[in-house]
Motif scaffolding. Sequence first.
Motif, PDB file in Angstrom:
ATOM      1  N   ASN A 375     -42.019  -5.102  34.408  1.00 18.60           N
ATOM      2  CA  ASN A 375     -41.253  -4.049  34.891  1.00 18.60           C
ATOM      3  C   ASN A 375     -40.620  -3.662  33.488  1.00 18.60           C
ATOM      4  O   ASN A 375     -39.591  -4.255  33.041  1.00 18.60           O
ATOM      5  CB  ASN A 375     -40.169  -4.767  36.027  1.00 18.60           C
ATOM      6  CG  ASN A 375     -39.170  -3.502  36.569  1.00 18.60           C
ATOM      7  OD1 ASN A 375     -38.915  -2.655  35.820  1.00 18.60           O
ATOM      8  ND2 ASN A 375     -39.007  -3.680  37.796  1.00 18.60           N
ATOM      9  N   ALA A 376     -40.747  -2.426  33.393  1.00 19.45           N
ATOM     10  CA  ALA A 376     -40.293  -1.827  32.093  1.00 19.45           C
ATOM     11  C   ALA A 376     -38.510  -1.617  32.270  1.00 19.45           C
ATOM     12  O   ALA A 376     -37.976  -1.665  31.099  1.00 19.45           O
ATOM     13  CB  ALA A 376     -40.860  -0.347  31.811  1.00 19.45           C
ATOM     14  N   TYR A 377     -38.257  -1.336  33.338  1.00 23.09           N
ATOM     15  CA  TYR A 377     -36.647  -1.264  33.575  1.00 23.09           C
ATOM     16  C   TYR A 377     -36.183  -2.709  33.188  1.00 23.09           C
ATOM     17  O   TYR A 377     -34.939  -2.660  32.496  1.00 23.09           O
ATOM     18  CB  TYR A 377     -36.387  -1.087  34.940  1.00 23.09           C
ATOM     19  CG  TYR A 377     -36.887   0.325  35.322  1.00 23.09           C
ATOM     20  CD1 TYR A 377     -36.006   1.239  35.000  1.00 23.09           C
ATOM     21  CD2 TYR A 377     -37.625   0.647  36.151  1.00 23.09           C
ATOM     22  CE1 TYR A 377     -36.213   2.869  35.405  1.00 23.09           C
ATOM     23  CE2 TYR A 377     -38.250   1.996  36.593  1.00 23.09           C
ATOM     24  CZ  TYR A 377     -37.437   3.014  36.157  1.00 23.09           C
ATOM     25  OH  TYR A 377     -37.668   4.545  36.611  1.00 23.09           O
ATOM     26  N   PHE A 378     -36.793  -3.742  33.349  1.00 20.48           N
ATOM     27  CA  PHE A 378     -36.178  -5.105  33.294  1.00 20.48           C
ATOM     28  C   PHE A 378     -36.051  -5.163  31.518  1.00 20.48           C
ATOM     29  O   PHE A 378     -34.953  -5.685  31.066  1.00 20.48           O
ATOM     30  CB  PHE A 378     -36.979  -6.081  33.638  1.00 20.48           C
ATOM     31  CG  PHE A 378     -36.673  -7.507  33.055  1.00 20.48           C
ATOM     32  CD1 PHE A 378     -35.629  -8.298  33.396  1.00 20.48           C
ATOM     33  CD2 PHE A 378     -37.560  -8.162  32.266  1.00 20.48           C
ATOM     34  CE1 PHE A 378     -35.397  -9.605  33.041  1.00 20.48           C
ATOM     35  CE2 PHE A 378     -37.321  -9.525  31.648  1.00 20.48           C
ATOM     36  CZ  PHE A 378     -36.212 -10.096  32.279  1.00 20.48           C
ATOM     37  N   TRP A 379     -36.964  -4.789  30.829  1.00 22.54           N
ATOM     38  CA  TRP A 379     -36.983  -4.763  29.163  1.00 22.54           C
ATOM     39  C   TRP A 379     -35.945  -3.667  28.838  1.00 22.54           C
ATOM     40  O   TRP A 379     -35.280  -4.240  27.892  1.00 22.54           O
ATOM     41  CB  TRP A 379     -38.360  -4.757  28.570  1.00 22.54           C
ATOM     42  CG  TRP A 379     -39.160  -5.900  29.200  1.00 22.54           C
ATOM     43  CD1 TRP A 379     -40.343  -5.763  29.974  1.00 22.54           C
ATOM     44  CD2 TRP A 379     -39.174  -7.218  28.714  1.00 22.54           C
ATOM     45  NE1 TRP A 379     -41.032  -7.066  30.165  1.00 22.54           N
ATOM     46  CE2 TRP A 379     -40.010  -7.850  29.347  1.00 22.54           C
ATOM     47  CE3 TRP A 379     -38.357  -7.815  27.856  1.00 22.54           C
ATOM     48  CZ2 TRP A 379     -40.384  -9.200  29.026  1.00 22.54           C
ATOM     49  CZ3 TRP A 379     -38.435  -9.257  27.541  1.00 22.54           C
ATOM     50  CH2 TRP A 379     -39.625  -9.855  28.495  1.00 22.54           C
ATOM     51  N   PHE A 380     -35.930  -2.673  29.341  1.00 25.73           N
ATOM     52  CA  PHE A 380     -34.935  -1.880  28.876  1.00 25.73           C
ATOM     53  C   PHE A 380     -33.399  -2.284  29.224  1.00 25.73           C
ATOM     54  O   PHE A 380     -32.559  -2.396  28.328  1.00 25.73           O
ATOM     55  CB  PHE A 380     -35.183  -0.373  29.592  1.00 25.73           C
ATOM     56  CG  PHE A 380     -34.130   0.756  29.318  1.00 25.73           C
ATOM     57  CD1 PHE A 380     -33.883   1.294  28.236  1.00 25.73           C
ATOM     58  CD2 PHE A 380     -32.980   0.753  30.481  1.00 25.73           C
ATOM     59  CE1 PHE A 380     -33.051   2.357  27.912  1.00 25.73           C
ATOM     60  CE2 PHE A 380     -32.004   1.670  29.937  1.00 25.73           C
ATOM     61  CZ  PHE A 380     -32.044   2.518  29.014  1.00 25.73           C
ATOM     62  N   ALA A 381     -33.251  -2.769  30.294  1.00 23.36           N
ATOM     63  CA  ALA A 381     -32.056  -3.451  30.649  1.00 23.36           C
ATOM     64  C   ALA A 381     -31.637  -4.710  29.619  1.00 23.36           C
ATOM     65  O   ALA A 381     -30.526  -4.736  29.236  1.00 23.36           O
ATOM     66  CB  ALA A 381     -32.177  -3.894  32.118  1.00 23.36           C
ATOM     67  N   GLY A 382     -32.718  -5.491  29.293  1.00 25.93           N
ATOM     68  CA  GLY A 382     -32.405  -6.475  28.481  1.00 25.93           C
ATOM     69  C   GLY A 382     -32.045  -6.050  27.047  1.00 25.93           C
ATOM     70  O   GLY A 382     -31.259  -6.696  26.551  1.00 25.93           O
ATOM     71  N   ILE A 383     -32.690  -5.010  26.538  1.00 23.44           N
ATOM     72  CA  ILE A 383     -32.542  -4.385  25.136  1.00 23.44           C
ATOM     73  C   ILE A 383     -31.039  -3.705  25.441  1.00 23.44           C
ATOM     74  O   ILE A 383     -30.119  -4.216  24.406  1.00 23.44           O
ATOM     75  CB  ILE A 383     -33.503  -3.257  24.762  1.00 23.44           C
ATOM     76  CG1 ILE A 383     -34.859  -3.977  24.669  1.00 23.44           C
ATOM     77  CG2 ILE A 383     -33.122  -2.675  23.453  1.00 23.44           C
ATOM     78  CD1 ILE A 383     -35.966  -2.936  24.408  1.00 23.44           C
ATOM     79  N   LEU A 384     -30.621  -3.161  26.381  1.00 23.14           N
ATOM     80  CA  LEU A 384     -29.181  -2.684  26.492  1.00 23.14           C
ATOM     81  C   LEU A 384     -28.501  -3.845  26.504  1.00 23.14           C
ATOM     82  O   LEU A 384     -27.261  -3.459  25.888  1.00 23.14           O
ATOM     83  CB  LEU A 384     -29.143  -1.628  27.808  1.00 23.14           C
ATOM     84  CG  LEU A 384     -27.914  -0.927  27.937  1.00 23.14           C
ATOM     85  CD1 LEU A 384     -27.728   0.024  26.645  1.00 23.14           C
ATOM     86  CD2 LEU A 384     -28.068  -0.362  29.335  1.00 23.14           C
ATOM     87  N   PHE A 385     -28.764  -4.816  27.314  1.00 29.24           N
ATOM     88  CA  PHE A 385     -27.688  -5.810  27.540  1.00 29.24           C
ATOM     89  C   PHE A 385     -27.442  -6.695  25.711  1.00 29.24           C
ATOM     90  O   PHE A 385     -26.376  -6.826  25.946  1.00 29.24           O
ATOM     91  CB  PHE A 385     -28.154  -6.840  28.325  1.00 29.24           C
ATOM     92  CG  PHE A 385     -27.667  -8.144  28.463  1.00 29.24           C
ATOM     93  CD1 PHE A 385     -26.444  -8.276  29.478  1.00 29.24           C
ATOM     94  CD2 PHE A 385     -27.826  -9.352  27.634  1.00 29.24           C
ATOM     95  CE1 PHE A 385     -25.931  -9.521  29.553  1.00 29.24           C
ATOM     96  CE2 PHE A 385     -26.979 -10.342  27.984  1.00 29.24           C
ATOM     97  CZ  PHE A 385     -26.103 -10.682  28.833  1.00 29.24           C
TER      98      PHE A 385
END
Length: 797
Positions: A375-385
């Motif tokens: 899920n691309a949103y998961f990795w985007f959220a991870g980078i943002l986090f």
Amino acid sequence: MIKNYLKTAWRSLTRNKVHSLINIIGLAAGITVVMLIAFWVYDETSYNTYFKNYNSIARIKQNQTFEGKVYTQDAIPFPLGKALQTDYSSDFKHVIMSSWQSNHILNYGLKSLTESGIFMDNGADDMLSLKMLYGKYGSLIQPNNILVSASAAKALFGNEDPMNRQLKIDNEMDVKVAGVFEDIPPNTEFMKLNFIASWNLYAAKTWVKNIQNDWGDNSFQTFIQLSDNVNINNVNKKIANIKYNKTDEEDKKNHSKIFLTPMRNWHLHNNWENGVASGGQIVYVWMFGIIGLFVLLLACINFMNLATARSEKRAKEVGIRKAVGSARKMLIAQFYLESILVVTIAFGFALLFAVIALPWFNKLANKQMNIPWTNAYFWFAGILFIFITGIISGSYPALYLSSFNPIKILKGNFHATRNAAIPRKALIVMQFAISLILIIGTAVVYKQIKFAQNRPVGYSRNALINIPMSTEDFGENYNAIKTELISKGIAESVATSSSPLTRSWFTTGGYTWQGKSPDLNQDFVKYYVSPDFGKTINWQIVQGRDFSSEFPSDSSGLIINESAVKYMGLKNPVGALISRNDSKQTTYQIVGVVKNIVTESAYEPVQQTFYFFDKSGKANFIFIKLKANKSVHTSIEQTGDIFKKYITTAPFEYSFVSDDFAQKFFNEERVGKLAGLFSALAVLISALGLFGMASFMAEQRTKEIGIRKVLGASVINVWGLLSKEFIVLVIIAILIAVPVAYYLMHNWLQNYNYRTNIPWQIFVLSGIGALAITLITISFQSIKAAMANPVKSLRTE
């Protein structure tokens, strides 16, 4: 430039391995907690979103008033569905009458499987947007059609084509498979739903036919799908009095109000108080979300403390960089990059920890969650986090270290002032205060659970098993089964009941008795029981006697509980006559009064209950009291053999009543376990930070300790010197945490009518525990420093 920053950051990490390891482990633990909680929160907030019509589906509810209090329920009368279809057809795309989802026996040839199913109106498949693997929408219009899930089809038919296969439901209703739908995921209202049968088939049952025009019998549920561009609030205004206007004068006293509740609120806002949605699962979503942020904050505090504590060691680096032309913003960027690097490494470890912990966490939380790797949103959220956490945890060190005066540093006049330690001390106090609040909260949750579990329930659960009567064969063979169980010494007693002991299925009203107030709104729980029911469950007679087959008049007898005596205002209940206001004008005589039996929530008062002598086969459950002097395992095996001998159309299934009762506490126990887990991690993170701070202080005061030892200080003196400051900080944390924890948990307990108190021992033991953890954590470094050779420590200066 960024490459140089990264090199410098990596050198700083490898040069201070212990502090770096503490930071990374602490942050990894905090991020793991946040990650697991985020998965759980996402699963909770995405409940029911599997259905495409999620935003337009609603359930009919009704509010009824009894003794000035408004009760909310899903159960509605049969004619309500038809009235909505007829009078408000323009507001609804679908109006779906439905039974309650429950277990049924599906018979196919010699196979008999217990599957969870429901009977629903035609259009249910379209409303729920079921993903059809075989068949198409609209087949439920035929009364003998059934839709089965993919897993049920596989279990019944293997690899054969399931379409048009003939089945029996509960060995009495013949149906044909008209479609197979994809298994519905577990985070939905219809979890484990393995078949949908036609509502027309259910409506043909005799008991349903008898109440098709009865507005006072609430035995069904109704789902609707709103038409396009229809506002749910406007519809609620239209339908509010639809039932009230149809009921008789007696039922009008209940002031029934009909309304819709949207699917998006079914799971999270599932608690109702006095007719208004009040909390529910959303409370736990917020609670665990806040806990996750607090645990992450504790890990960030560790990073801040250790980074600023090492300020003197990095002072020369800052001075030289400024002297050769580095601007303050460049230094801030350097320290931020170090922080982000640490968080990135910690995030990698956190992913590993989450992979290891997720199966166990799923079991604890009763979920089926997975890490969404693709899920691309998961990795985007991870980078943002990573970026946000890095900025938060690195902000104070970056701003503090970059503010040093290079002239003072290079002249050797720089020393951290006493005031510089105040923020670090405040952060340590915050860490332990948060940890203590979590510990105290967990202890109160467990005490509340134990308090309710130990509540007198009014009967004996020991060696008592419950067997659902899933087909007519159970009733036809009941007497033979009972006789054999007792004659073979397997059971002490056997009885039947219309409802399980741990849930009340039916309510009733419309009775008169001497002294009844004309304004009383009646709402009695009702059970139909066989004569040996009281003996089997060992209920406690407080007045009168139990039912007995030796008294023919007991067929019109009635036993009530203590709550009913109080509710009805009866001074001498035994012998009192009670009449039902129906066409038959049936009269019952009270033969006994029993102690209150806890059938619903163990946290709520017991409702007024009638126990009728079952003379017309209303039994749904068989209860068996096993012999106390025999092995339970052997007794269960022998009981199963007897049932299989007489019942060939259904599998032998049973449950212990004690296990059924324990299920009442599942939600609270789950909350307690999760809170306990996160509290333990919070304490671990705080202890790691304390260990790092203690090691730094011992290193910083090496010369002072050496001089004190030369002057005669003992190991105990040095240990006390290094420990005293931390002990004071933890005591301050205790003083802050105790009133905050008391306030929070006192408010939480107000959600329960039957609740425990908060004993002072919880606060004392939690405080002692925090002090013990502090002493254990810092003693290693303190004693190590105290036992060091002073000659070596002084020689290094």
